[in-house]
Design an enzyme around this catalytic site. Sequence first.
Site, mmCIF file in Angstrom:
data_model
loop_
_atom_site.group_PDB
_atom_site.id
_atom_site.type_symbol
_atom_site.label_atom_id
_atom_site.label_comp_id
_atom_site.label_asym_id
_atom_site.label_seq_id
_atom_site.Cartn_x
_atom_site.Cartn_y
_atom_site.Cartn_z
ATOM 1 N N TYR A 1 -48.829 6.364 68.326
ATOM 2 C CA TYR A 1 -50.249 6.031 68.411
ATOM 3 C C TYR A 1 -51.002 7.179 69.070
ATOM 4 O O TYR A 1 -50.439 7.926 69.872
ATOM 5 C CB TYR A 1 -50.472 4.777 69.266
ATOM 6 C CG TYR A 1 -50.070 3.476 68.626
ATOM 7 C CD1 TYR A 1 -50.992 2.721 67.896
ATOM 8 C CD2 TYR A 1 -48.776 2.977 68.764
ATOM 9 C CE1 TYR A 1 -50.629 1.515 67.315
ATOM 10 C CE2 TYR A 1 -48.405 1.776 68.179
ATOM 11 C CZ TYR A 1 -49.340 1.041 67.457
ATOM 12 O OH TYR A 1 -48.978 -0.145 66.884
ATOM 13 N N ARG B 1 -49.011 -4.775 63.935
ATOM 14 C CA ARG B 1 -50.206 -5.601 63.788
ATOM 15 C C ARG B 1 -51.350 -5.010 64.612
ATOM 16 O O ARG B 1 -51.537 -5.382 65.775
ATOM 17 C CB ARG B 1 -49.918 -7.031 64.251
ATOM 18 C CG ARG B 1 -48.833 -7.733 63.448
ATOM 19 C CD ARG B 1 -48.515 -9.095 64.043
ATOM 20 N NE ARG B 1 -47.509 -9.799 63.263
ATOM 21 C CZ ARG B 1 -47.031 -11.002 63.575
ATOM 22 N NH1 ARG B 1 -47.469 -11.612 64.673
ATOM 23 N NH2 ARG B 1 -46.126 -11.584 62.819
ATOM 24 N N ASP C 1 -54.984 -4.505 66.093
ATOM 25 C CA ASP C 1 -56.018 -5.481 66.417
ATOM 26 C C ASP C 1 -57.354 -5.126 65.774
ATOM 27 O O ASP C 1 -57.517 -4.050 65.192
ATOM 28 C CB ASP C 1 -56.192 -5.563 67.943
ATOM 29 C CG ASP C 1 -54.999 -6.209 68.626
ATOM 30 O OD1 ASP C 1 -54.504 -7.231 68.113
ATOM 31 O OD2 ASP C 1 -54.564 -5.691 69.674
ATOM 32 N N ARG D 1 -53.842 0.607 75.046
ATOM 33 C CA ARG D 1 -55.220 0.565 75.540
ATOM 34 C C ARG D 1 -55.277 0.284 77.041
ATOM 35 O O ARG D 1 -56.145 0.824 77.740
ATOM 36 C CB ARG D 1 -56.018 -0.478 74.764
ATOM 37 C CG ARG D 1 -56.253 -0.079 73.310
ATOM 38 C CD ARG D 1 -56.657 -1.270 72.457
ATOM 39 N NE ARG D 1 -57.827 -1.932 72.999
ATOM 40 C CZ ARG D 1 -58.212 -3.147 72.621
ATOM 41 N NH1 ARG D 1 -57.511 -3.838 71.719
ATOM 42 N NH2 ARG D 1 -59.295 -3.690 73.156
#
Length: 251
Positions: free
Chosen positions: A116, A56, A58, A204
Amino acid sequence: MAFDIDMRTVKLTVAYDGTDFVGWQRQGKGVSVQGLIEEALSAIEGAPVTLHGAGRTDAGVHAVGQVASARLAAAIDDRLLGRALNAHLPKSIRVTDVATVPDAFHARFSALSKTYEYRIWNGRTVPPFVRQSTWHWIEPLDLDRMQRASAAIPGEHDFTAFRSARSLNHTTVREITSASWRRGEEATLIFEISGKGFLRYMVRSLVGTLVEIGRGHRPVEDIARLLAAPDRAAAGRTAPARGLFLMKVEY
């Protein structure tokens, strides 16, 4: 008289620019990637279709290799299904591959790992065509310090210090298989991380702390310290969403 309908499971590989979306997940307000693909699938199917994503992402986060799965009865082959979906979708979302897979396949639960990338433009002036896909950082960053700090990340750790305060995960322990920095084109610095699962804002938050290390505002050992004694308040800021990309999902 009841008729059996032949259903099949399809696996979609999806790339998208997340700038204008509330994220992958369908929500009560705003436009989501999942919602738009479900609308396109439902138009082809002639009935509501539920889409399951591998992760999911963001609001503002991008994807090169998001994976999703759905059950369909429509008699359309995989190649034509991909073309039909792209005809329905905005150009900021592209279905890059469609494959019929065994019915046991589930985009989220069958996934073994995700990769990622986080991209930083480390220079005085950011080109306009990459401003929505990088974190612009003007001050010099010491890539060697950031790389040495990242060496503490692989392994199984409690990532409480690097999660969202609103995270509802039942456990904050995650296993990371690799984490490293490299230089990209021109002024781009790229952080690549792979693992079996991630907490919300985890990548992040790691990047935000690593940037402070690269500035010399934290010791190289701070990542290891925060993994050993988790405390979100002691970690760095959360890096902006626009620099984050879901690159691939392994099955």
